[in-house]
Design an enzyme around this catalytic site. Structure first.
Site, mmCIF file in Angstrom:
data_model
loop_
_atom_site.group_PDB
_atom_site.id
_atom_site.type_symbol
_atom_site.label_atom_id
_atom_site.label_comp_id
_atom_site.label_asym_id
_atom_site.label_seq_id
_atom_site.Cartn_x
_atom_site.Cartn_y
_atom_site.Cartn_z
ATOM 1 N N ASP A 44 8.096 -1.494 3.856
ATOM 2 C CA ASP A 44 6.975 -0.841 3.190
ATOM 3 C C ASP A 44 6.953 0.252 2.420
ATOM 4 O OD1 ASP A 44 5.674 -3.176 3.889
ATOM 5 O OD2 ASP A 44 4.259 -2.010 5.645
ATOM 6 N N LYS A 89 -2.335 2.117 3.320
ATOM 7 C CA LYS A 89 -2.316 0.789 2.501
ATOM 8 C C LYS A 89 -3.182 -0.067 3.309
ATOM 9 C CE LYS A 89 0.755 -1.525 5.022
ATOM 10 N NZ LYS A 89 0.367 -2.967 5.844
ATOM 11 N N SER A 125 4.353 5.451 4.790
ATOM 12 C CA SER A 125 3.895 6.389 3.668
ATOM 13 C C SER A 125 4.313 8.001 3.981
ATOM 14 C CB SER A 125 2.316 6.622 3.746
ATOM 15 O OG SER A 125 1.753 7.016 2.970
#
Length: 290
Positions: A144, A19, A112
């Site tokens: 996140d 990201k 992620s």
């Protein structure tokens, strides 16, 4: 799992995309020490890859281990075990990680990876948990993680967990890693860090567009990490450039893939670098839909 649930698959290979923070404002500091943020998250078509294989003995095994990160402390393993505990699932998984994203790079690699494990094992184990529940589990692992679980570019507030889906422009980017690891806690502890940017509305941020966006961490990271400052200065002379997250990675937006290739050729081994296309929908969700 009940007998009524669909039969789970045995193996999955899934992406864990990077990201970018297309903008990042720090609007305050909470009593618990966390910082209030406003940011725009966008995905890239570049990242890690995870290979998940179902085990029947309940064990979670990650290979290879990430240097400097003990097996049981890796977010991948923690995510898998948290999903087991939440669901009561008694099966496990072998997880093989192809690591491409740098540690401490601000690209969200660990978050992620954790999100890919949550969604991938939910499918592998046939659990059928909702995205809301998986995002809730992810938030306990890191601020996140939920944006990767939900899989759409987003305006984020709070500590980054309050998400509103948005559609951003999708340029090509050249992402540069200056060869160092930035310690996020050191950045947020720095007395010179900007902490009181006035909050803005999502509409105002989007209306202003990329030319108005900035990262409040950038000045502090520049002062603490001269290699990042040098890379920022070099790249900014060639294209609009910004730090992502607390770094160390920086990114330049370019007009098209040909310009990305030209910029990479000019970098020519000076730093680690790659090109990537901005995405509003995560490739992880595209892979799961297939």
């Amino acid at each position: 799992m009940s007998d009524a649930q669909p039969a789970p698959c045995r193996r999955l290979t899934l992406p864990a995309p990077a990201k970018l923070n297309r903008m990042l404002h720090i609007t305050g500091r909470r009593a618990d020490g966390y910082h209030e943020l406003q940011t725009l998250f966008q995905f890239l078509d570049h990242g890690d890859t995870l290979h998940l294989t179902r085990r029947e003995d309940g064990e979670i095994r990650l290979t290879p281990e990430v240097p400097g990160v003990p097996h049981d402390q890796n977010l991948i393993v923690r995510a898998a075990r948290r999903l087991q505990a939440e669901s009561g699932c008694r099966v496990g998984a072998d997880i093989r990680l192809e690591k491409r994203l740098p540690m401490g790079g601000g690209l969200g690699g660990g978050s992620s990876d954790a999100a890919t494990v949550l969604l991938g094992l939910d499918a592998l184990w046939g659990l059928g948990l909702s995205l809301d529940r998986l995002a809730e589990l992810g938030l306990a692992l890191g601020a996140d993680v939920p944006v990767f679980v939900r899989g759409h570019a987003a305006w984020a507030e709070g500590i980054g967990e309050r998400l509103t889906p948005v559609d951003l422009d999708t340029p090509w980017f050249v992402v540069v890693h200056p060869g160092i690891e930035v310690a996020t806690p050191a950045v947020f502890r720095a007395p010179e860090l900007t902490r009181h940017t006035p909050p803005i509305t999502m509409a105002r941020a989007l209306q202003g567009g990329a030319s108005s966006w900035r990262n409040d961490c950038e000045a502090t990271v520049r002062s603490l990490y001269p290699p990042v400052a040098a890379a920022l200065d070099w790249l900014a002379r060639r294209a609009p450039t910004m730090l992502t997250g607390t770094g160390a990675c920086i990114f330049a937006s370019v007009a098209d893939e040909k310009q990305a290739d030209r910029l990479l050729a000019e970098i020519d081994g000076r730093w680690q670098a790659f090109k990537a296309h901005g995405l509003n929908r995560s490739p992880l969700h595209d892979a799961l839909d297939r």
